[in-house]
Motif scaffolding. Sequence first.
Motif, PDB file in Angstrom:
ATOM      1  N   ALA A  30       0.681  -1.218  -0.047  1.00  0.00           N
ATOM      2  CA  ALA A  30       0.096  -0.039   0.093  1.00  0.00           C
ATOM      3  C   ALA A  30       1.101   1.002   0.131  1.00  0.00           C
ATOM      4  N   MET A  31       1.921   1.165   0.553  1.00  0.00           N
ATOM      5  CA  MET A  31       2.830   2.480   0.861  1.00  0.00           C
ATOM      6  C   MET A  31       3.560   2.802  -0.500  1.00  0.00           C
ATOM      7  N   GLN A  32       3.484   2.071  -1.465  1.00  0.00           N
ATOM      8  CA  GLN A  32       3.902   2.050  -2.668  1.00  0.00           C
ATOM      9  C   GLN A  32       3.123   2.689  -3.681  1.00  0.00           C
ATOM     10  N   PRO A  75      -0.202   5.702  -4.777  1.00  0.00           N
ATOM     11  CA  PRO A  75      -0.444   7.099  -4.242  1.00  0.00           C
ATOM     12  C   PRO A  75      -1.739   7.050  -3.131  1.00  0.00           C
ATOM     13  N   ASN A  76      -2.479   6.227  -3.219  1.00  0.00           N
ATOM     14  CA  ASN A  76      -3.801   6.485  -2.423  1.00  0.00           C
ATOM     15  C   ASN A  76      -3.158   6.666  -0.646  1.00  0.00           C
ATOM     16  N   PHE A  77      -2.391   5.784  -0.311  1.00  0.00           N
ATOM     17  CA  PHE A  77      -1.946   5.660   0.898  1.00  0.00           C
ATOM     18  C   PHE A  77      -1.162   7.076   1.218  1.00  0.00           C
ATOM     19  N   TRP A  78      -0.595   7.549   0.311  1.00  0.00           N
ATOM     20  CA  TRP A  78       0.322   8.944   0.556  1.00  0.00           C
ATOM     21  C   TRP A  78      -0.674   9.965   0.587  1.00  0.00           C
TER      22      TRP A  78
END
Length: 213
Positions: free
Chosen positions: A54-56, A58-61
């Motif tokens: 997930a951290m890779q 854009p939605n997480f960021w």
Amino acid sequence: MRTDRLIEQLARDVPPVPRRAVGWRLALGIVGGGMVTIAAIALLLGFRPDLDLAMQGPNFWMKWAYTISLGLLSIHATARLARPDEGRLSAPWLMLLPLAALAGVGAVELMRAPPADWLAMWLGHSWRVCSAMVFLLSAPIFIGLLWSFRRLAPTRLRAAGCTAGLAAGAWGATLYCLHCPEVSAIFVLTWYSLGIALAAGMGALLGPRLLRW
């Protein structure tokens, strides 16, 4: 004894306060409370099993950009209100910028998605518990900030309590992202913001009682 002479004698042996003392004090409160919040997530909720993946994306960021920017702006406002010489906030409207930016992202998402998907994007899978989780996870951080205020001297207690609650809610939401799998900006805009607003409201309610010195 004249008043000005008394004040001079009382202040004679007072050591100078470091310039960033307030900021460091508040940071310690947030870090201490944040560690308790992380422990609560690990023990009670669990971290996302796909967190690395997930951290890779854009939605997480996108979620972290919203919560962290709101957290930084609100803790800056809290630091100003923690001093007895600060009678007002400078440009409080800046705290609306993360909200406006996320609303813009949400609008773009809705325009790109078919109307039949809008309700699912808004409610996600966890709308019933999301706001409550953000609010509850903000509590240890708010308690940490209350500890910070023990050596500070706010004069606008309700406003200081509100910004401290807002900061606690924003940082609690930041850590909640480590568990929450939701990816829609309109979901974050609604349910994360509601939890953060509840924390700010609780801070405003408790500020006059708990921040008095």
